[in-house]
Design an enzyme around this catalytic site. Sequence first.
Site, PDB file in Angstrom:
ATOM      1  CG  ASP A 196      23.041 -25.901  12.654  1.00  0.00           C
ATOM      2  OD1 ASP A 196      23.038 -25.988  13.894  1.00  0.00           O
ATOM      3  OD2 ASP A 196      22.021 -26.025  11.953  1.00  0.00           O
ATOM      4  CG  ASP A 198      19.191 -29.990  15.576  1.00  0.00           C
ATOM      5  OD1 ASP A 198      20.117 -30.802  15.765  1.00  0.00           O
ATOM      6  OD2 ASP A 198      18.342 -29.731  16.438  1.00  0.00           O
TER       7      ASP A 198
END
Length: 410
Positions: A196, A198
């Site tokens: 991922d 963020d």
Amino acid sequence: MSASRILPVTTVPDDDVPTLLVKIFGKDRPGITAGLCDTLAAYGVHIVDIEQVVTRGRIVLCVLVTAPKADGAEGDLRATVHSWAESMRLQAEIISGRGDNRPRGTGRSHVTVLGNPLTAESTAAIASRITGTGGNIDRIFRLAKYPVTAVEFEVSGAETEPLRTALATEAADIGVDVAVVASGLQRRSQRLVVMDVDSTLIQDEVIELFAAHAGCQAEVAEVTARAMRGELDFEQSLHARVALLAGIDESVVEKVRAEVRLTPGARTLIRTLKRLGYQVGVVSGGFTQVTDDLKERLGLDFASANTLEVVDGKLTGRVIGEVVDRAGKARLLRRFAAEAGVPLVQTVAIGDGANDLDMLNAAGLGVAFNAKPVVREAAHTALNVPFLDTVLYLLGVTREEVEAADAHVD
């Protein structure tokens, strides 16, 4: 601490063959292993097993050998070894027995424990819980001493899943990170890592960086809060937040890219994985305007995210193309694995939010990185330290190996 282990090259004796365990301990110096083996060689013994550990300049060397066959030779061997050890200012102990080491139990796992600091109390708690599950600790060694202390336990006699469950509970109670992965070649052959973006690869939430330039931080935060309360699903919240960006100039993209802060250890993680032959990718509920830049800067193999629509140099407040949501991240993991030619079981996924859960569960190893409680509980393992390169320890890579690789870069 350093450790070495030499596998036997002779035929392993059966349980009825007399053997001797020769233990040497004292101040380490060059030539101890060679000297002991030269001493034993005079008696025609075969090495069955050998292991050596050095901790802060003190050596423990254990050699399991077949007993000499000639009458009276064992007593002479004992006397000679003790005399040699005394000449080297070492201590020796020789224990009679039969056969090789007892077989390790079925069910084998690597248990990685990370602490900052790693206390004796927490280590005792982990060791006790391993024993309580029926496991036996066969070996312990240090993977890293900074930025956190990381040690690895090789455990046999307990199945991986029950051991993982038991240690996850213990880790939460005592405030350390514990990762449990099954032993075997698969651990070293996990050849695709997907992260991922963020709050995982980077420290920021990209939508919030855009919102700061649009002057709508409070409104974006309110939509995010509604999504967290379950009033909106991810796609609804994405569209609602992006709509608030309508009309801002495309030049903001470059400003946001400049503001993005990599998570500590991110470069080290990616650089080391690439040297090991891994392929590395990112998937994000954020925007390609940022992930494409990260892909180029970090040398990533794959990157996929949502795309902000731009018309006449302005953001329209819409995204174009298929939305990358929770299910979409798992689909992308599978697609990246297929393109990389890597079986899904040999993949690693890293994330922090609920929209990463499908991806974490689909991967061979799912790592919750500084994640919400619901994510920590559902992932295969969790890391709660602020350094992304600690993921390397879960793969059995030591800090010394990372630094040695860096030192040899042209």
